[in-house]
Design a protein around this motif. Structure first.
Motif, PDB file in Angstrom:
ATOM      1  N   PHE A   1       6.217   7.980  -2.157  1.00 31.89           N
ATOM      2  CA  PHE A   1       5.299   8.955  -1.556  1.00 31.89           C
ATOM      3  C   PHE A   1       3.889   8.377  -1.414  1.00 31.89           C
ATOM      4  N   MET A   2       3.448   7.647  -2.427  1.00 35.97           N
ATOM      5  CA  MET A   2       2.091   7.089  -2.352  1.00 35.97           C
ATOM      6  C   MET A   2       2.000   6.033  -1.249  1.00 35.97           C
TER       7      MET A   2
ATOM      8  N   ASN B   1       0.268   7.533   2.959  1.00 39.56           N
ATOM      9  CA  ASN B   1      -0.904   7.000   3.644  1.00 39.56           C
ATOM     10  C   ASN B   1      -0.721   6.918   5.152  1.00 39.56           C
TER      11      ASN B   1
ATOM     12  N   ASN C   1      -8.281  11.962   0.871  1.00 39.61           N
ATOM     13  CA  ASN C   1      -6.898  12.363   1.125  1.00 39.61           C
ATOM     14  C   ASN C   1      -5.927  11.389   0.451  1.00 39.61           C
ATOM     15  N   SER C   2      -6.215  10.122   0.559  1.00 40.46           N
ATOM     16  CA  SER C   2      -5.369   9.102  -0.042  1.00 40.46           C
ATOM     17  C   SER C   2      -5.437   9.171  -1.570  1.00 40.46           C
TER      18      SER C   2
ATOM     19  N   LYS D   1      -3.400  12.054  -3.008  1.00 37.52           N
ATOM     20  CA  LYS D   1      -1.959  11.844  -3.105  1.00 37.52           C
ATOM     21  C   LYS D   1      -1.612  11.053  -4.360  1.00 37.52           C
TER      22      LYS D   1
ATOM     23  N   TYR E   1      -3.536   2.802  -1.659  1.00 38.69           N
ATOM     24  CA  TYR E   1      -4.700   3.552  -1.165  1.00 38.69           C
ATOM     25  C   TYR E   1      -5.088   3.054   0.226  1.00 38.69           C
TER      26      TYR E   1
END
Ligand code: FAD
Lengths: 199, 431
Positions: A30-31, A35, B341-342, B345, B365
């Protein structure tokens, strides 16, 4: 056959789709793919007309695109920077993720006359490789139901030689423009945009 | 600080929770509670994804305003290309996703009892807290400038009413008028934004009031994407000529920090010699620090920003409290909406995994940021980051700016991509 549908329609679909995200893993996936969604939309379903919809994209096409961005072999704005930040393995992971996401085409306003002409052009020049204009076929990107603005960028880049393509593709596009006029590009775009029913 | 009234609220909360299992005060249930303070770029994203990934978690978003007006794309309201409504977002999307949204100002955080207090006196318990309050201004560094004066001499570094005011002032200005934008010393929210703003103001003036001038008085010597902006200004606004719509003054040459604002005279005093400047429209962007609640809750260090573990965004000062977005120290990441936003998450994963008692994976990131320089003319910057040791590090080579001397077609596409990005990122935050 002019298609009008409201934005709401797609937002609803995407909304329900988003709920399917889970992290079976430790969140790494997910990370990583999260993005992409800032620009490419929820699960790769872009809501903005310049950024391509990458949900359901063929994985080998996806990886190839990333490699070309990384190596600056394909024109882009930010992708040539971004692609350099990921490994080959990352590319594959992203590709495997996005191919599993449902491609939800945005209902765009198309000109019925152009769609008709575009359909003929597709048959004559493109169909041999881009079978049925369906996005899922091997070696094809998401053409059907793709954003018109993005299709326009892509076709212009191919036609003007800004984007390196196999000589065969370039010849076909040049040939088409020569025989059918420059408006043929626009007709094709309207046709692809109208193809929102995926087989 | 549990008053009688609050105690009753909490107590009834427990009962209600026992029945419905979905109260803010559900201490009696096993539900994990996450509270997010600040429903902006960072906070909205974090709330959404935590809830989505683990619906068993009770997520409450505390946001003082009913609507969020994005700073990003607010300059296109100044140019007239966008209407204010196109940058206005409600919290309905998040509510539909099962997030409880509370519209109050958070005024206190108690890391011992793990509670947040809102201005109306309500108390909220958390297992994990995420704080994304954005920025506050160093009001006291400018004599004569405060929130009241800012209503007529706007900073517009918060969007909404401030943006509308600035736009109205531009509209009311005569042709041949002068606009001043002052840029504070770095770091501040979104380093390219003052120059994007000057550009989009110039876009409007060029068309409607071409005899006007925008003076940028900068407290710094250089600015973000300087060469690209200046190339665009030369092409579009005659930069460098006597008739230039935009003039930029660095610290060493006529610029400097604003030291005083005289609202009556519509004058400002700038730089070490306190040079007086008057203008028809004055846009003072004050120096910045982390949002107020970060100070109240002792989350900041001597820099005025919040030190965090850059993998989890957990505060280095208080356990179980995470800080993301502009308020946190995540350099080399920029203070931008995309960065927030990054980070949100990554932080969402950190919080969920911590609550599940599991290890979180490898963070990734990203930042990408478009600026609009004028009609059909955009530029961008992008960068990818990863964790090295315990620090966020830019991945060498994976980042950079738009090329200099690009074709008109490329510049035009960047403009389209900017608006496309806005559609997608705001969906990712609020829908
Ligand atoms: C003119 C301008 C242009 C910009 N352009 C871009 C761009 O093109 N791209 C980009 O990526 N970034 C851009 N940015 C930067 C971007 O706006 C910020 O970096 C981003 O908003 C930071 O997100 P955040 O969550 O930290 O703060 P914010 O988005 O400011 O959110 C903070 C929220 O918390 C709320 N809040 C604060 N304190 C409390 C409290 N105590 N209780 C309750 N609620 C509270 C506030 O009301 C607010 O809604 C721009 C900024 C400006 C000023």
């Amino acid at each position: 056959m002019t298609i009008y549908k409201t934005t709401k329609y797609i937002l609803l679909l995407v909304g329900s789709l988003m709920l399917n995200i889970t992290w079976a893993d430790d969140g790494s996936l997910f990370m990583l793919v999260g993005n992409c969604m800032g620009c490419h939309g929820p699960n790769g379903v872009s809501l903005g007309p310049a950024t391509p919809n990458i949900a359901g994209m063929n994985p080998s096409t996806f990886v190839k695109a990333m490699e070309e961005f990384r190596d600056e072999e394909r024109p882009s704005t930010v992708m040539r920077h971004i692609a350099k930040g990921y490994s080959d393995e990352d590319f594959q992971t992203m590709a495997d993720y996005f191919v599993k996401q449902a491609f939800i085409p945005y209902q765009q306003t198309v000109d019925a006359d152009k769609v008709k002409k575009g359909a003929k052009l597709h048959q004559k020049y493109c169909q041999k490789c881009h079978t049925n204009s369906v996005h899922t076929i091997v070696g094809s990107t998401n053409l059907a139901g793709q954003w018109m603005l993005y299709l326009q960028f892509t076709l212009v880049d191919i036609y003007t030689g800004v984007r390196d393509m196999p000589i065969r593709v370039l010849q076909i596009v040049e040939n088409m423009v020569q025989l059918e006029g420059i408006e043929s590009v626009d007709n094709l775009i309207h046709f692809y945009a109208s193809q929102t029913e995926h087989k | 600080m549990i008053t009688r009234r609050n105690f009753i609220k909490i107590a009834t909360g427990i009962t209600a929770a026992g029945l419905s299992g979905c109260s803010n005060f559900s201490i009696a249930t096993a539900k994990k509670r996450v509270i997010v303070i600040g429903g902006g770029a960072g906070g909205a994203t974090a709330a959404k994804y935590i809830r989505q990934v683990d619906p068993s978690i009770d997520v409450t978003l505390i946001e003082k305003n009913r609507y969020y007006y994005t700073c990003f794309m607010s300059s296109s309201v100044l140019s007239g290309e966008r209407k204010i409504d196109s940058i206005k977002f409600s919290y309905d999307g998040l509510i539909k996703r099962g997030i409880k949204v509370v519209h109050h100002l958070a005024v206190g955080i108690d890391p011992i009892t793990k509670t947040v207090t809102t201005q109306n006196g309500d108390i909220f318990y958390y297992d994990r807290l995420i704080v994304s309050p954005g920025i506050d201004f160093k009001w006291d560094t400018i004599e004569g400038y405060d929130k009241t004066i800012a209503k007529t001499i706007p900073h517009a570094w918060d969007s909404g009413y401030q943006t509308i005011t600035l736009r109205k002032q531009l509209e009311a200005m005569k042709d041949g008028g002068t606009v001043i934008i002052t840029v504070p010393h770095k770091p501040f929210r979104c380093h390219p934004a003052p120059f994007g703003r000057a550009s989009e103001m110039a876009q409007y003036l060029k068309q409607h009031k071409p005899k006007s001038k925008i003076l940028i008085l900068d407290a710094n010597e250089k600015f973000a994407q300087q060469k690209l902006f200046i190339q665009g200004w030369k092409k579009l606004y005659g930069y460098g000529t006597d008739n230039s719509l935009i003039e930029w003054y660095p610290f060493s040459d006529g610029g400097g920090e604003v030291v005083q604002v005289d609202a009556k005279e519509r004058a400002i005093y700038v730089g070490p010699f306190e040079d007086q400047h008057q203008a028809d429209v004055i846009n003072v962007i004050p120096a910045q620090k982390a949002g107020k609640i970060a100070f109240t809750a002792d989350l900041v260090d001597e820099t005025g920003w919040c030190p965090v573990n850059q993998k989890t965004f957990e505060s280095k000062r208080h356990k179980d409290i995470h800080v993301i977005g502009d308020a946190c120290i995540a350099s080399p990441m920029a203070r931008s909406a995309y960065a927030a936003n990054s980070q949100a998450k990554v932080c969402a994963v950190a919080v969920v995994k911590a609550l599940q008692g599991e290890e979180m994976g490898t963070p990734s990131y990203l930042n990408a940021c478009y600026s609009i320089v004028g009609k059909d003319y955009g530029i961008s910057v992008a960068a990818v980051y990863r964790l090295e040791g315990d620090k966020i590090k830019w991945i060498r080579g994976a980042g950079g700016l738009s090329p200099m001397d690009a074709s008109a077609e490329v510049r035009k596409r960047e403009m389209y991509y900017a608006h496309s990005w806005f559609k997608n990122i705001t969906y990712d935050m609020f829908r």
